[in-house]
Write a protein that holds these residues in place. Structure first.
Motif, PDB file in Angstrom:
ATOM      1  N   GLN A  75       0.921   3.696   0.190  1.00 18.22           N
ATOM      2  CA  GLN A  75       0.191   3.945   1.180  1.00 18.22           C
ATOM      3  C   GLN A  75       0.694   3.806   2.552  1.00 18.22           C
ATOM      4  OE1 GLN A  75      -3.471   1.674   0.063  1.00 18.22           O
ATOM      5  NE2 GLN A  75      -4.692   3.600   0.235  1.00 18.22           N
ATOM      6  N   GLU A  76       1.699   2.533   2.533  1.00 20.79           N
ATOM      7  CA  GLU A  76       2.015   1.982   3.851  1.00 20.79           C
ATOM      8  C   GLU A  76       3.548   2.835   4.049  1.00 20.79           C
ATOM      9  OE1 GLU A  76       1.996  -2.193   3.415  1.00 20.79           O
ATOM     10  OE2 GLU A  76      -0.122  -2.337   3.872  1.00 20.79           O
ATOM     11  N   ASN A  77       4.136   3.121   2.962  1.00 21.26           N
ATOM     12  CA  ASN A  77       5.559   3.731   3.162  1.00 21.26           C
ATOM     13  C   ASN A  77       5.854   5.041   2.803  1.00 21.26           C
ATOM     14  OD1 ASN A  77       7.111   0.902   3.567  1.00 21.26           O
ATOM     15  ND2 ASN A  77       5.754   0.477   2.361  1.00 21.26           N
ATOM     16  N   PHE A  78       5.116   5.690   2.116  1.00 25.66           N
ATOM     17  CA  PHE A  78       5.494   7.044   1.812  1.00 25.66           C
ATOM     18  C   PHE A  78       5.176   8.074   2.943  1.00 25.66           C
ATOM     19  CE2 PHE A  78       4.713  11.623   0.184  1.00 25.66           C
ATOM     20  CZ  PHE A  78       5.930  11.472  -0.602  1.00 25.66           C
ATOM     21  N   ARG A 123      10.663   0.935  -5.168  1.00 31.01           N
ATOM     22  CA  ARG A 123       9.307   1.013  -5.619  1.00 31.01           C
ATOM     23  C   ARG A 123       8.483   2.342  -5.549  1.00 31.01           C
ATOM     24  NH1 ARG A 123       6.845  -4.190  -2.555  1.00 31.01           N
ATOM     25  NH2 ARG A 123       4.905  -3.603  -3.672  1.00 31.01           N
ATOM     26  N   LEU A 124       8.886   3.240  -4.209  1.00 26.46           N
ATOM     27  CA  LEU A 124       8.465   4.465  -4.200  1.00 26.46           C
ATOM     28  C   LEU A 124       8.670   5.359  -5.473  1.00 26.46           C
ATOM     29  CD1 LEU A 124       8.753   5.032  -0.409  1.00 26.46           C
ATOM     30  CD2 LEU A 124       6.603   4.554  -1.803  1.00 26.46           C
ATOM     31  N   ARG A 183      -1.127  -3.835  -5.447  1.00 26.79           N
ATOM     32  CA  ARG A 183       0.010  -4.063  -4.675  1.00 26.79           C
ATOM     33  C   ARG A 183       1.006  -2.764  -4.642  1.00 26.79           C
ATOM     34  NH1 ARG A 183       0.362  -9.275  -7.101  1.00 26.79           N
ATOM     35  NH2 ARG A 183       1.908  -8.424  -8.490  1.00 26.79           N
ATOM     36  N   GLU A 184       1.114  -2.128  -5.753  1.00 29.49           N
ATOM     37  CA  GLU A 184       2.300  -0.952  -5.637  1.00 29.49           C
ATOM     38  C   GLU A 184       1.208   0.220  -4.894  1.00 29.49           C
ATOM     39  OE1 GLU A 184       5.029  -1.146  -6.474  1.00 29.49           O
ATOM     40  OE2 GLU A 184       4.711  -3.102  -6.513  1.00 29.49           O
ATOM     41  N   VAL A 185       0.091   0.423  -5.053  1.00 29.69           N
ATOM     42  CA  VAL A 185      -0.770   1.447  -4.355  1.00 29.69           C
ATOM     43  C   VAL A 185      -0.594   1.103  -2.765  1.00 29.69           C
ATOM     44  CG1 VAL A 185      -3.231   2.303  -3.672  1.00 29.69           C
ATOM     45  CG2 VAL A 185      -2.150   1.996  -6.097  1.00 29.69           C
ATOM     46  N   GLN A 186      -0.904  -0.187  -2.421  1.00 31.10           N
ATOM     47  CA  GLN A 186      -0.801  -0.468  -1.017  1.00 31.10           C
ATOM     48  C   GLN A 186       0.771  -0.282  -0.494  1.00 31.10           C
ATOM     49  OE1 GLN A 186      -1.608  -4.612  -0.064  1.00 31.10           O
ATOM     50  NE2 GLN A 186      -1.451  -4.266   2.149  1.00 31.10           N
ATOM     51  N   TYR A 187       1.560  -0.500  -1.465  1.00 29.80           N
ATOM     52  CA  TYR A 187       2.926  -0.269  -0.681  1.00 29.80           C
ATOM     53  C   TYR A 187       3.230   1.246  -0.423  1.00 29.80           C
ATOM     54  CZ  TYR A 187       8.089  -0.417  -0.607  1.00 29.80           C
ATOM     55  OH  TYR A 187       9.255  -0.124   0.025  1.00 29.80           O
ATOM     56  N   ALA A 230      -3.963  15.548   4.268  1.00 29.29           N
ATOM     57  CA  ALA A 230      -2.959  14.428   3.758  1.00 29.29           C
ATOM     58  C   ALA A 230      -3.915  13.283   3.106  1.00 29.29           C
ATOM     59  CB  ALA A 230      -2.297  13.978   5.018  1.00 29.29           C
ATOM     60  N   GLU A 231      -4.860  12.976   3.690  1.00 22.98           N
ATOM     61  CA  GLU A 231      -5.625  12.111   3.017  1.00 22.98           C
ATOM     62  C   GLU A 231      -6.216  12.354   1.634  1.00 22.98           C
ATOM     63  OE1 GLU A 231      -8.968  11.809   5.445  1.00 22.98           O
ATOM     64  OE2 GLU A 231      -8.045  10.381   7.105  1.00 22.98           O
ATOM     65  N   GLU A 232      -6.375  13.679   1.219  1.00 17.36           N
ATOM     66  CA  GLU A 232      -6.777  14.245   0.034  1.00 17.36           C
ATOM     67  C   GLU A 232      -5.496  14.188  -0.891  1.00 17.36           C
ATOM     68  OE1 GLU A 232      -8.311  18.116   0.489  1.00 17.36           O
ATOM     69  OE2 GLU A 232     -10.394  17.364   1.208  1.00 17.36           O
ATOM     70  N   ASN A 233      -4.544  14.467  -0.364  1.00 11.96           N
ATOM     71  CA  ASN A 233      -3.368  14.454  -1.098  1.00 11.96           C
ATOM     72  C   ASN A 233      -2.994  12.918  -1.655  1.00 11.96           C
ATOM     73  OD1 ASN A 233      -0.954  15.643  -2.648  1.00 11.96           O
ATOM     74  ND2 ASN A 233       0.405  14.554  -0.990  1.00 11.96           N
ATOM     75  N   THR A 234      -3.164  12.089  -0.819  1.00 13.69           N
ATOM     76  CA  THR A 234      -2.705  10.679  -0.936  1.00 13.69           C
ATOM     77  C   THR A 234      -3.721  10.221  -1.849  1.00 13.69           C
ATOM     78  OG1 THR A 234      -1.690  10.399   1.288  1.00 13.69           O
ATOM     79  CG2 THR A 234      -2.478   8.402   0.212  1.00 13.69           C
ATOM     80  N   LYS A 235      -5.038  10.516  -1.655  1.00 14.52           N
ATOM     81  CA  LYS A 235      -6.143   9.965  -2.549  1.00 14.52           C
ATOM     82  C   LYS A 235      -5.776  10.340  -4.002  1.00 14.52           C
ATOM     83  CE  LYS A 235     -11.148  10.195  -3.151  1.00 14.52           C
ATOM     84  NZ  LYS A 235     -11.480  10.924  -4.320  1.00 14.52           N
TER      85      LYS A 235
END
Length: 366
Positions: free
Chosen positions: A35-38, A52-53, A29-33, A224-229
């Motif tokens: 991904q959706e909000n940062f 949460r962030l 849930r926290e991972v999804q949050y 951006a994808e690599e950093n998030t991952k």
């Protein structure tokens, strides 16, 4: 279960164990949050004001114990690490420097990567042209439009002119994968690199312009994808280590050291991390009385006892961690035994012969 046994069991299939943690409903849930909000964060206060962030960031960096110090965290984030006098560079706690590097912000509090369209070095006419009043335009789209409009013009003749325009520079630096040491290096080196690697006449041609913009978009998205991952993987790993630590703190420290030892380049990296320092101090037999003493002296002792470069060798890291878990079990299995006596192998310390034999069998490479 003792530290050595539990650590060994986990390492039989560590990726699977971490993957299971990632599927834990609370973690997911926290991972999804995140991904959706940062991606909506534009300023440092957007991040700090979102509980949460903020909690996600602090846990990812292993800084939950400093979550209360928002003012200090804010200062570290906005000052960054480029200035030697920046807060993150002056603290003994190296986690602040890593935090500022992982979550970079500008000095005005805006998140790095966002374009400052009020910069006086931009072409005002094109800035107005690429803006639609009342409509929020993605930075990537606007930068691509700006580049396409500005680059063919006759006032971009020399490389220094390209470098002086923040928008052109941003697009080209990303599209051509300009090395970070050039971007962060002296102006003369940047100019020399651009003159050697970029043909301005070719860059102005329609086909090359289109190709450069496409590469810019692809590289921004990929990074951006690599950093998030990377951040999400670290968050899951830290949660996994924390869960293990609830049962055995030695396992948590061993897992953390195993994960981060390859990033150690000097004794000061160790001294800047309480967790790393405890592992190293245990293995090298450094007395607790050294903690809090002159940092240069502590670094000298570490360097005298161990070659830091060996941490670049996975086999040496494995041996080092193995020594730690054996010693940790020995220490925690013997009541009221001074650390210095334990590491000296004092028979009176109450450490079993089997523990000492196991430790002595683990030799570091030459």
């Amino acid at each position: 279960m003792d530290t050595n046994l539990r650590f060994s069991m986990l390492n039989r299939d560590l990726p699977a164990a971490i993957d299971r943690k990632g599927k834990d409903p609370m973690v997911a849930r926290e991972v999804q949050y995140y991904q959706e909000n940062f991606s909506k964060v534009e300023t440092v206060d957007d991040l700090l004001d979102d509980y949460r962030l903020y909690t996600f960031m602090m846990k990812t960096m292993g800084m939950e114990d400093m979550a209360y110090a928002k003012g200090m965290v804010r200062k570290a984030l906005v000052e960054g690490t480029e200035d030697p006098e920046a807060l993150a560079n002056t603290l003994d706690d190296g986690r602040f420097k890593e935090l500022a590097e992982t979550f970079p912000f500008n000095k005005d509090g805006t998140i790095k990567g966002k374009m400052d369209w009020t910069d006086e070095n931009l072409d005002e006419k094109i800035v107005r042209y690429t803006n639609v009043p009342g409509e929020e335009i993605d930075d990537v789209d606007r930068l691509a439009d700006y580049f396409q409009q500005k680059m063919p013009r006759k006032d971009v003749i020399f490389h220094v002119q390209l470098l002086a325009d923040p928008a052109l520079y941003k697009v080209v630096a990303s599209a051509f994968d300009v090395p970070s040491e050039i971007i962060d290096g002296p102006k003369e080196e940047r100019i020399a690199w651009f003159e050697e690697n970029i043909d301005l006449d070719e860059l102005k041609k329609p086909a090359e312009l289109k190709d450069t913009i496409a590469k810019y978009r692809d590289n921004v998205e990929t990074r951006a994808e690599e950093n998030t991952k990377d951040i999400i993987e670290r968050y899951i790993q830290v949660n996994f280590e924390a869960e293990e630590g609830e049962q055995n703190e030695g396992v948590r420290m061993a897992l953390n050291f195993q994960r981060t030892a390859g990033d150690i380049t000097s004794a000061f990296d160790i001294l800047g991390s309480p967790a790393l320092y405890q592992v190293v101090r245990t293995v090298l037999g450094m007395s607790e009385s050294m903690v809090g003493t002159d940092i240069d002296r502590q670094a000298a002792v570490i360097n005298e006892k161990f070659d830091i470069e060996k941490f670049q060798d996975p086999e040496e890291v494995e041996k080092f961690v193995k020594k730690f878990v054996v010693l940790y079990d020995g220490l925690n299995g013997a009541a009221d035994v001074p650390t210095v006596q334990l590491f000296a192998g004092n028979p009176a310390a109450g450490i079993s012969e089997s523990v000492l034999t196991a430790v002595n069998a683990l030799k570091f490479g030459g």
